[in-house]
Design an enzyme around this catalytic site. Structure first.
Site, PDB file in Angstrom:
ATOM      1  N   GLU A 196       9.033 -14.770 -10.080  1.00 51.64           N
ATOM      2  CA  GLU A 196       8.434 -13.471  -9.718  1.00 51.64           C
ATOM      3  C   GLU A 196       7.804 -12.780 -10.924  1.00 51.64           C
ATOM      4  OE1 GLU A 196      10.855 -11.178  -6.218  1.00 51.64           O
ATOM      5  OE2 GLU A 196      11.956 -11.525  -8.054  1.00 51.64           O
ATOM      6  N   LYS A 224      13.856 -14.884  -9.559  1.00 55.03           N
ATOM      7  CA  LYS A 224      13.598 -13.838 -10.567  1.00 55.03           C
ATOM      8  C   LYS A 224      12.593 -14.347 -11.596  1.00 55.03           C
ATOM      9  CE  LYS A 224      14.591 -10.971  -9.176  1.00 55.03           C
ATOM     10  NZ  LYS A 224      15.215 -10.847  -7.930  1.00 55.03           N
ATOM     11  N   LYS A 283       6.797  -4.321  -3.621  1.00 56.95           N
ATOM     12  CA  LYS A 283       8.218  -3.945  -3.566  1.00 56.95           C
ATOM     13  C   LYS A 283       8.713  -3.915  -2.139  1.00 56.95           C
ATOM     14  CE  LYS A 283      12.110  -2.571  -5.233  1.00 56.95           C
ATOM     15  NZ  LYS A 283      12.911  -3.708  -5.748  1.00 56.95           N
ATOM     16  N   HIS A 310      18.770 -35.846  -5.006  1.00 59.47           N
ATOM     17  CA  HIS A 310      17.882 -36.193  -3.896  1.00 59.47           C
ATOM     18  C   HIS A 310      16.457 -35.718  -4.147  1.00 59.47           C
ATOM     19  CE1 HIS A 310      21.357 -37.536  -1.639  1.00 59.47           C
ATOM     20  NE2 HIS A 310      21.965 -36.418  -2.016  1.00 59.47           N
ATOM     21  N   GLU A 353      18.457 -17.317  -6.573  1.00 59.22           N
ATOM     22  CA  GLU A 353      18.062 -15.987  -7.037  1.00 59.22           C
ATOM     23  C   GLU A 353      17.556 -16.037  -8.488  1.00 59.22           C
ATOM     24  OE1 GLU A 353      17.297 -13.314  -5.756  1.00 59.22           O
ATOM     25  OE2 GLU A 353      17.532 -11.778  -7.277  1.00 59.22           O
ATOM     26  N   CYS A 409       0.811  -1.226   0.000  1.00 59.55           N
ATOM     27  CA  CYS A 409       0.000   0.000   0.000  1.00 59.55           C
ATOM     28  C   CYS A 409       0.845   1.277   0.000  1.00 59.55           C
ATOM     29  CB  CYS A 409      -0.873   0.052   1.240  1.00 59.55           C
ATOM     30  SG  CYS A 409      -1.914  -1.379   1.470  1.00 59.55           S
ATOM     31  N   ARG A 450       5.329  -0.065  -5.879  1.00 60.58           N
ATOM     32  CA  ARG A 450       5.280  -0.839  -4.639  1.00 60.58           C
ATOM     33  C   ARG A 450       4.386  -2.068  -4.762  1.00 60.58           C
ATOM     34  NH1 ARG A 450       6.344   2.884   0.047  1.00 60.58           N
ATOM     35  NH2 ARG A 450       4.948   1.630   1.288  1.00 60.58           N
ATOM     36  N   TRP A 474      -2.892  -2.744  -1.413  1.00 65.05           N
ATOM     37  CA  TRP A 474      -2.456  -4.128  -1.643  1.00 65.05           C
ATOM     38  C   TRP A 474      -3.235  -4.945  -0.612  1.00 65.05           C
ATOM     39  CZ3 TRP A 474      -0.001  -8.130   1.014  1.00 65.05           C
ATOM     40  CH2 TRP A 474       0.610  -9.114   0.229  1.00 65.05           C
ATOM     41  N   ASN A 492      -2.023   2.194   5.701  1.00 63.79           N
ATOM     42  CA  ASN A 492      -1.111   1.095   5.368  1.00 63.79           C
ATOM     43  C   ASN A 492      -0.876   0.311   6.654  1.00 63.79           C
ATOM     44  OD1 ASN A 492      -0.854   2.370   2.949  1.00 63.79           O
ATOM     45  ND2 ASN A 492       1.289   2.982   3.212  1.00 63.79           N
ATOM     46  N   GLY A 493      -0.777  -1.004   6.540  1.00 62.96           N
ATOM     47  CA  GLY A 493      -0.531  -1.813   7.736  1.00 62.96           C
ATOM     48  C   GLY A 493      -1.720  -2.702   8.043  1.00 62.96           C
TER      49      GLY A 493
HETATM   50  C1  G6P Z   1       9.740  -8.184  -1.526  1.00 62.51           C
HETATM   51  C2  G6P Z   1      10.319  -7.751  -2.847  1.00 62.51           C
HETATM   52  C3  G6P Z   1      11.646  -8.465  -3.089  1.00 62.51           C
HETATM   53  C4  G6P Z   1      12.596  -8.203  -1.929  1.00 62.51           C
HETATM   54  C5  G6P Z   1      11.962  -8.590  -0.588  1.00 62.51           C
HETATM   55  C6  G6P Z   1      12.800  -8.079   0.575  1.00 62.51           C
HETATM   56  O1  G6P Z   1       9.364  -9.508  -1.578  1.00 62.51           O
HETATM   57  O2  G6P Z   1       9.414  -8.045  -3.901  1.00 62.51           O
HETATM   58  O3  G6P Z   1      12.233  -7.988  -4.284  1.00 62.51           O
HETATM   59  O4  G6P Z   1      13.764  -8.941  -2.115  1.00 62.51           O
HETATM   60  O5  G6P Z   1      10.678  -7.982  -0.464  1.00 62.51           O
HETATM   61  O6  G6P Z   1      12.804  -6.678   0.552  1.00 62.51           O
HETATM   62  P1  G6P Z   1      13.892  -5.765   1.177  1.00 62.51           P
HETATM   63  O7  G6P Z   1      13.451  -4.369   0.848  1.00 62.51           O
HETATM   64  O8  G6P Z   1      13.883  -6.022   2.656  1.00 62.51           O
HETATM   65  O9  G6P Z   1      15.196  -6.102   0.567  1.00 62.51           O
END
Ligand code: G6P
Length: 612
Positions: free
Chosen positions: A492, A489, A607, A508, A485, A2, A27, A73, A99-100
């Site tokens: 996501e 990616k 984000k 395994h 990672e 949010c 975000r 959100w 927000n929250g």
């Molecule tokens: C969300 C974002 C990711 C990020 C993670 C941790 O899931 O979509 O891209 O890696 O949060 O966020 P931070 O700001 O703590 O690195």
């Protein structure tokens, strides 16, 4: 997650609010809305993007001299028009964006319902809105501000809120607990936002609210106080953020721009911190805590998502270069299990946004137990950056694409610098090796550039795999976290199911999945595990899996065994993730674009995850 924007001043309020919401789109959100006061209180809101809010505003132009706006959100209640913010009180006079999460919203809702209040939405925010009005109407507080304070004291959970009241048409009230809010101070105008991006084009002067604080904002003034009504004098900060940094600069997506920015962001991260003449590393933010860090019994790293992956790379680095035991924890797990951490330990939190709720909670938990708490953050002035004992900024510049790219590489660079500095101070890192590493750090931006030059090859390769239903990523040692990672990616942004595994673990379980439909991305770029990786490649090929490898220029054996390969310049093993991750970012990006996905704002993702 949010986002909040608020404005009070002489400019076109709805335009400022909508433009502000656009800056917050990165975000991640599912609905948007705004409320304006101009003799009456008007609300326009609904499910969907800010662009559809803008369309509604064109049809039904509303204007006001102050207003609040929100991108939602969903947490409580599905994304739909009714659950969108702002929420109105029963009388229609009070509007709130939030927000929250209000954790005790259910019991509050029951109490309010027993007093005759009815609810339109399923949200916790509407409950808070009604609670404020209930306290105000029943005269339980001297004035509206008092009612807001009393309501906030009854709330369990987290909030960043902005509140307007038709009966006080020149004021916006804001309050913060666990969800960031800042004020932007203009000339005869004031801005409110949940992060600096909507404010930067209007003013550079900002005041950050801390947990437990609120502010009464008018056109020419603001008063910050605690929710217990104690007035505070706050420092005014100068924003370092530039408008260019949060625009696309001709790229079709922020993510692509950010991938291509990495030679520069890595250089920015190194700037002023490494001395190649004396082969030393200077991390200003750690000077005061270096002795304690050197003496530490162990380092615990806590983070989420991509930042957790950089923490895993850090584990390998700290253990190899500084000979310090390291544990890497998901911040959410660490905080909930009464962790064994004390004065001899260091908790290192890593966070791009510096606002991730679980990471922040892990930090607070470790602090309570006496550990030294350090941070690696990208967003200057973020809550985590402010609450840690000391830390290092990554200086990667604003990262807008939800899928993290340049923040990851900058985090790994910072971890490398800390590990080398610590190894030197602890006397466990040979001078010759330290010198080699420091010289190599300087060469990394050019090497990343060389990989980016191959983007067209990766783009072509992506075409062939666009409709693969699954992907497997394998890596060893320093490149095991890169396998995780790479898989993250891809899932996501392209919504393809992908798994990252340490290559040896393939036998395994995941090996059962391999057939001619399964692309297996092998990251074979660390010298000391090369033979073992070659055996793993053979095992995949024996089951007709399709090998895509990321390997060093001179690794002919791996290249010959691969259906496709992406060649990267050689580097020290410990820096390998900084190069191998680049083609994987590009591969995910091009696959997602081919599949027509919204790369910068993938569905359901946020984000900055400010709820727990
Ligand atoms: C969300 C974002 C990711 C990020 C993670 C941790 O899931 O979509 O891209 O890696 O949060 O966020 P931070 O700001 O703590 O690195």
């Amino acid at each position: 997650m949010c986002g909040i924007v608020g404005y009070i001043g002489d400019q076109n309020t709805s335009e400022i609010l909508v433009n502000g919401l656009k800056r917050l789109e990165y975000r991640g959100y599912d609905s948007a809305g705004l409320a304006l006061i101009n003799g009456k209180l008007d609300i326009i809101k609904g499910k969907g993007k800010v662009a559809s809010l803008e369309k509604k505003l064109k049809k039904q132009s509303i204007e006001g001299w102050l207003g609040i706006a929100h991108t939602r959100w969903a947490t409580h209640g599905e994304p739909n028009d009714i659950n969108s913010h702002p929420h109105l009180s029963q009388s229609g006079k009070i509007a709130v964006v939030h927000n929250g999460i209000i954790e005790n919203y259910n019991s509050l809702k029951k109490q309010l319902a027993s007093k005759g209040r009815t609810f339109q939405s399923e949200t916790d925010t509407e409950v808070l809105t009604q609670l404020i009005e209930e306290i105000h109407e029943n005269g339980n507080a001297p004035d509206f501000e008092g009612a807001l304070q009393l309501a906030l004291k009854q709330v369990v959970g987290t909030y960043g809120i902005a509140v307007i009241n038709l009966d006080e048409p020149g004021r916006i009230y804001v309050a913060r607990k666990g969800s960031p809010l800042l004020l932007g101070i203009g000339e005869n105008e004031m801005f409110i936002a949940s992060d600096a991006s909507p404010i930067v084009e209007h003013t550079k002067k900002v005041v950050y609210l801390e947990d437990g604080e609120m502010a009464v904002v008018t056109k020419n003034d603001y008063q910050v106080k605690t929710i217990d009504d104690v007035d505070l004098t706050k420092e005014i900060h100068e924003l370092a953020l530039s408008l260019d940094a949060i625009e696309k600069a001709g790229y079709p997506h922020f993510m692509l721009k950010e991938i291509f920015e990495q030679p520069r962001s890595v250089a920015d991260c190194l700037r002023g911190r490494i001395r190649t003449d004396s082969h030393t590393i200077q991390l200003g933010g750690l000077v005061d805590v270096m002795d304690r860090l050197v003496e530490a019994r162990r380092i615990v790293i806590a983070a989420c998502g991509t930042s957790w992956h950089s923490g895993l790379v850090g584990e390998y680095m700290f253990e190899e270069l500084a000979k310090l035991p390291v544990e890497v924890e998901y911040a959410s797990e660490f905080r909930y299990r009464d962790p064994l951490i004390g004065e001899d330990d260091v908790l290192l939190v890593i966070s791009q946004s510096g606002e991730t709720a679980d990471t922040l909670a892990a930090l607070r938990e470790a602090k309570k137990k006496g550990a030294l708490v350090l941070g690696i953050c990208n967003v200057v002035g973020s809550t985590i950056a402010r609450e840690t004992d000391a830390g290092v900024y990554t200086h990667a510049g604003p990262e807008i694409g939800v899928a993290s790219t340049k923040a990851f590489t900058a985090q790994v660079v910072v971890l490398a610098m800390i590990a080398i500095a610590l190894g030197q101070r602890r006397g466990v890192l040979e001078d010759e090796y330290a010198g080699r590493l420091i010289d190599e750090l300087n060469r990394l931006p050019d090497k990343i550039d060389k990989i980016l030059e191959q983007s067209e090859v990766i783009k072509k390769m992506a075409k062939l795999f666009t409709y693969a239903p699954n992907f497997l990523y394998l890596g060893r040692s320093y490149n095991f976290p890169v396998a995780l990672e790479g898989a993250l990616k891809l899932k996501e942004i392209s919504y393809i199911h992908a798994e990252g595994y340490p290559a040896a673990e393939m036998k395994h379980g995941p090996i059962a999945l391999i057939d001619e439909m399964m692309p297996v991305v092998v990251i074979a770029a660390t010298d000391h595990t090369n033979d073992k990786m070659i055996s793993n490649i053979e095992e995949v090929k024996a089951r007709k899996g399709r090998i895509v490898s990321v390997t060093n220029d001179e690794n002919h054996e791996v290249k010959e065994l691969s259906e496709f390969f992406i060649s990267i310049p050689s580097t020290e093993d410990c820096f390998s993730p900084l190069l191998t991750v680049i083609p994987l970012q590009l591969l995910s990006y091009y696959i997602a674009v081919n599949r027509g996905c919204n790369v910068d704002q993938p569905r359901n993702l946020a984000k900055s995850v400010t709820v727990e």
